[in-house]
Design an enzyme around this catalytic site. Structure first.
Site, PDB file in Angstrom:
ATOM      1  N   SER A 164       0.830  -1.202   0.000  1.00  0.00           N
ATOM      2  CA  SER A 164       0.000   0.000   0.000  1.00  0.00           C
ATOM      3  C   SER A 164       0.871   1.261   0.000  1.00  0.00           C
ATOM      4  O   SER A 164       1.759   1.402  -0.828  1.00  0.00           O
ATOM      5  CB  SER A 164      -0.969  -0.033   1.180  1.00  0.00           C
ATOM      6  OG  SER A 164      -2.088   0.781   0.940  1.00  0.00           O
ATOM      7  N   ASP A 202      -5.158  -5.039  -2.633  1.00  0.00           N
ATOM      8  CA  ASP A 202      -4.182  -4.552  -1.662  1.00  0.00           C
ATOM      9  C   ASP A 202      -3.390  -5.709  -1.044  1.00  0.00           C
ATOM     10  O   ASP A 202      -3.953  -6.725  -0.612  1.00  0.00           O
ATOM     11  CB  ASP A 202      -4.926  -3.792  -0.549  1.00  0.00           C
ATOM     12  CG  ASP A 202      -3.991  -2.984   0.333  1.00  0.00           C
ATOM     13  OD1 ASP A 202      -3.132  -3.593   0.994  1.00  0.00           O
ATOM     14  OD2 ASP A 202      -4.132  -1.746   0.368  1.00  0.00           O
TER      15      ASP A 202
END
Length: 315
Positions: A20, A171
């Site tokens: 991320s 993610d």
């Protein structure tokens, strides 16, 4: 935090693992280091986040007058954030963002020379979660592209999955946040400095729906890394591991940069890219790094700064 650590000439950073926002920082630093060493790495960070802040000037997600009056960095009272939060529970990005546009793509392309990144002496390991298998895939310098970084930061309620090599990715935090395995297996170092962004501990019991969902995300995002740390703690107790892979894990020294600021911020702050907010986080990171160096800097290369026995409680 990274900006501060790269000021220390005695501290040689040879690898970074991130997902991320951590993936973005790792890629920017590795590219900057390839261009100009430690000073080049530090010099690359601010321009990237300034581009993010500049783009956020036109974002619909802005602090409300109530948030500003209360001196809060959250968007809890922003009408558009509240509407988006409710809408995201009923509709998917495939309903609302038909073109799959992500504003970070152009920023990444402007801020990072990906060809130079491939030649960086700092090795980076970026994790994204394969939607089909649920497993994490780790991308290394030669594989890093804007798509890889966007995949590593792809929250599925906000963005369409990113396709890479015919597979869809979300993610990386859902699988590894971040992964320690390549740091142990592929780097010639027995020290790992962890910088948790999602709080491992948060005081009190969440009671609102938003607080509960936020804490669920934090717990799930931290779970895999905590398991790897427990394995290190267990193996460090074994008298003789020989030359096995377990010996590499058992020899790892773990250090932790602590910062209580993250536990005071709510979920909505993750969508706040206001320049003043980003600069506050930068300053808090430097303060946290200063405290870490003062308290635990001498432990690097000698012993773990984290009490690994605590990780074994309840196991």
């Amino acid at each position: 935090m990274l900006d501060r650590l790269f000021e220390e000439n005695w501290l040689r950073i040879i690898g970074l693992s991130g997902t991320s926002a951590g993936a973005m920082n790792a890629a920017v630093l590795a590219y900057g280091h390839a261009a100009g060493g430690a000073e080049g790495a530090r010099a690359a960070l601010d321009p990237y986040w300034e581009l993010v802040a500049e783009a956020a000037r036109f974002s619909p997600f802005q602090r409300s007058p109530i948030d500003i009056w209360l001196g809060r960095w959250t968007l809890d009272f922003s009408p558009l954030f509240i509407a988006m939060d409710m809408t995201s529970r009923l509709f998917s990005p495939y309903d609302l963002n038909l073109t799959g546009v992500n504003p970070l793509r152009s920023i990444l392309e402007r801020a990072i020379d990906f060809e130079r990144l491939k030649r960086s002496p700092i090795r980076i390991f970026i994790t994204a979660t394969n939607v089909r298998t649920g497993r994490g895939r780790v991308f290394r310098n030669s594989e890093i592209t804007p798509d890889v970084l966007l995949a590593s930061a792809c929250l599925p309620t906000l963005f369409q999955a990113v396709e890479i090599d015919g597979e869809s990715y979300w993610d990386g935090g859902y699988a590894e946040n971040p992964t320690l395995t390549p740091l142990v297996r592929e780097l010639d170092s027995n020290d790992a400095i962890l910088v948790p962004i999602n709080p491992i501990e948060r005081p009190g019991t969440p009671r609102t729906a938003a607080e509960i969902l936020n804490r669920l995300n934090e717990v799930s995002f931290n779970a895999t890394t905590l398991k790897e740390l427990r394995m290190i703690a267990l193996l460090s107790k074994v008298a003789d591991l020989g030359n096995s892979e377990g010996a590499r894990w058992g020899r790892m020294r773990i250090h932790l940069v602590r910062n209580t600021t993250m536990s005071t911020l709510s979920y909505s702050s993750k969508l706040n890219a206001e320049r003043a907010f980003l600069r506050m986080l930068r300053d808090e990171g430097r303060n946290a790094a200063n405290e870490f160096l003062d308290v635990d800097g001498d432990n690097i290369g000698k012993r773990s700064s984290v009490d690994l026995d605590i990780l074994l409680q309840g196991v």
